[in-house]
Design an enzyme around this catalytic site. Structure first.
Site, PDB file in Angstrom:
ATOM      1  N   GLY A   1       1.289  -3.828   6.150  1.00 24.84           N
ATOM      2  CA  GLY A   1       0.421  -4.160   6.960  1.00 24.84           C
ATOM      3  C   GLY A   1       0.238  -3.018   8.152  1.00 24.84           C
TER       4      GLY A   1
ATOM      5  CD  GLN B   1      -3.700  -4.774  -2.648  1.00 22.39           C
ATOM      6  OE1 GLN B   1      -4.570  -4.811  -1.984  1.00 22.39           O
ATOM      7  NE2 GLN B   1      -3.240  -3.586  -3.311  1.00 22.39           N
TER       8      GLN B   1
ATOM      9  CD  GLU C   1       9.868  -8.390 -10.186  1.00 22.22           C
ATOM     10  OE1 GLU C   1       8.686  -7.790 -10.235  1.00 22.22           O
ATOM     11  OE2 GLU C   1      10.294  -8.103  -9.069  1.00 22.22           O
TER      12      GLU C   1
ATOM     13  N   GLY D   1       6.058  -3.135  13.186  1.00 20.96           N
ATOM     14  CA  GLY D   1       6.389  -3.105  11.877  1.00 20.96           C
ATOM     15  C   GLY D   1       5.590  -1.927  11.035  1.00 20.96           C
TER      16      GLY D   1
END
Length: 444
Positions: free
Chosen positions: A16, A321, A173, A12
């Site tokens: 991360g 985060q 959003e 990935g």
């Protein structure tokens, strides 16, 4: 004496994986990054691609440009052989290849969940990658064009009705942006379709929008949505989605909204790879299929396998985060091992807060003791996202597009094509026609 270079495989290239790869920059190890796309996706701004504010290139820089000189492999990791320490990679050509590892960092993110109702996906696409964003964008602008062509008032109302399922950040959003498009950005550009009559409906079974935020900020977000003309329907469960509308279940009974354009922003689940790793290692999982990891983010009984971000059941929110800090922590742990140093402290997440935009000049920011909303929250959101956006060029062009869109009425990316609307279905047919090779054959 074994002088073979330590092999680190990162699955990935999201937040991360990217932060793990960067943190391993000076570590004496061979780092291989495997990802299903050639780009790193800055997912927090994906909805702005769908709304025509940003181009896909501004939120999805090439991985090879971010990680020059790294071993980058295009493909999807479908299985892990923990005994042989290899991962099985399904390539775009349909072949399967084996990639060996000494340390494995799994940062494959999360997939969208329709809660067992996968048939909904055909009529209500989600927003998880660039393909989704281009499809959503095309459906939005296509709906306005069809409303302009339509002569029947009822069918025109259906084209000008948008239903969004899920009142988390993505749903909020996107609902705000569709309302802004109809009531401000596209105002006066259509002669027959009255875009002022556009109906945007935000539906969720929860009791408040942005449930992960402070209650005061949730209330402020809902108030701003109402100012934009968005109908917020909470405590409402979607029971069916078809080409013509959405069926819902409320406290008063069943209800149906006729709408040609629907989007799904409710629920995430661990990808299939999580189940494969759990089966191979015997690791426990939670209800969403995420792997329950040790305090150092490793799989129980397999200290060489780290799981970070949305795939790890840590009790932490599924935000960027968490993945960033988890990826960097895994890299530091690997570096300590290679240096012969003792194990470090367990992973500890530093909560920098949550943010979500409602409309131009209006956002909510939940940062520990600070609860910001309105213009102040929007300025905070602007600065944080610009800071974390990858690449100087992307920062500059994004800022220019924001100036055009927020100070004016422009939407720089308004192209809508039939191909983008139907590409997902075509890609699915291609995948079904490709027969992957058998992994065991590669051992011969």
């Amino acid at each position: 004496m074994n002088t073979r270079e330590h092999r680190v495989v990162i699955v990935g290239a999201g937040f991360g994986g990217l932060f793990a790869a960067k943190a391993l920059g000076k570590v004496p190890a061979r780092v291989t990054v495997i990802n299903g796309t050639t780009y790193h996706l800055f997912e927090p701004l994906l909805y702005q691609v769908a709304a025509g504010i940003l181009s896909e290139g501004e939120v999805a820089p090439p991985i090879r440009e971010i990680l020059p000189g790294r071993d980058i492999r295009l493909g999807w990791v479908t299985d892990v052989d923990v005994a042989a320490r290899t991962v099985v990679v399904s390539s775009p050509d349909g072949r399967e290849r084996l990639v060996p590892y000494d340390s494995l960092v799994v940062a494959a993110g999360a997939s969208n969940s329709y809660f067992g109702n996968e048939r909904f996906a055909e009529h209500a696409p989600a927003l998880k990658n660039i393909d989704d964003a281009l499809e959503v964008r095309s459906r939005i602008f296509h709906a306005f064009e069809m409303a302009e062509l339509e002569e029947d008032p009822e069918r025109r109302r259906q084209w000008l009705t948008f239903v969004l399922v899920g009142a988390g950040p993505t749903g909020v959003e996107l609902a705000g942006q569709i309302a802004e498009l109809a009531h401000r950005a596209l105002k006066g550009q259509y002669r027959r379709a009255d875009l002022a009559s556009t109906r945007v409906v935000l539906v969720d079974a929860v009791d408040r929008v942005l449930p992960a935020f402070d209650q005061h900020l949730s209330a402020a977000a809902r108030k701003q949505l109402r100012r934009l003309g968005v109908e917020v329907r909470l405590g409402t469960r979607v029971t069916d989605v078809d080409a013509y509308g959405v069926k819902m279940e409320t406290a008063e009974g069943e209800e149906r909204i006729e709408a040609y354009t629907k989007f799904w922003a409710a629920g995430v689940a661990a990808p299939a790879l999580a189940a494969r790793i759990a089966a191979a290692t015997g690791a426990p999982t939670d209800r969403a299929g995420r792997i329950r990891v040790e305090p150092d983010l490793t799989v129980p009984g397999h200290p060489e396998i780290f799981v970070v971000g949305d795939m790890a059941a840590t009790g932490l929110p599924g935000v960027a985060q968490v993945a960033m800090q988890g990826g960097a922590y895994a890299a530091r742990t690997i570096a300590r091992r290679l240096a012969g140093k003792p194990a470090g402290k367990p992973f500890k997440y530093f909560d920098k807060g949550n943010m979500a935009t409602i409309s131009r000049f209006s956002a909510v920011a939940d940062m520990g003791p600070l609860h910001l909303s309105g213009l102040v929250g929007w300025l905070g959101w602007l600065g944080v996202h610009l800071f974390y956006l990858v690449g100087f060029k992307n920062k500059v062009t994004t800022l220019l597009h924001w100036l055009i869109s927020f100070l004016g009425r422009g939407r720089a990316e308004r192209i809508s094509t039939t191909q983008q609307i139907h590409a997902r279905t075509a890609l699915q047919l291609v995948r079904e026609q490709v027969t992957p090779g058998r992994a065991e054959e590669l051992h011969r």
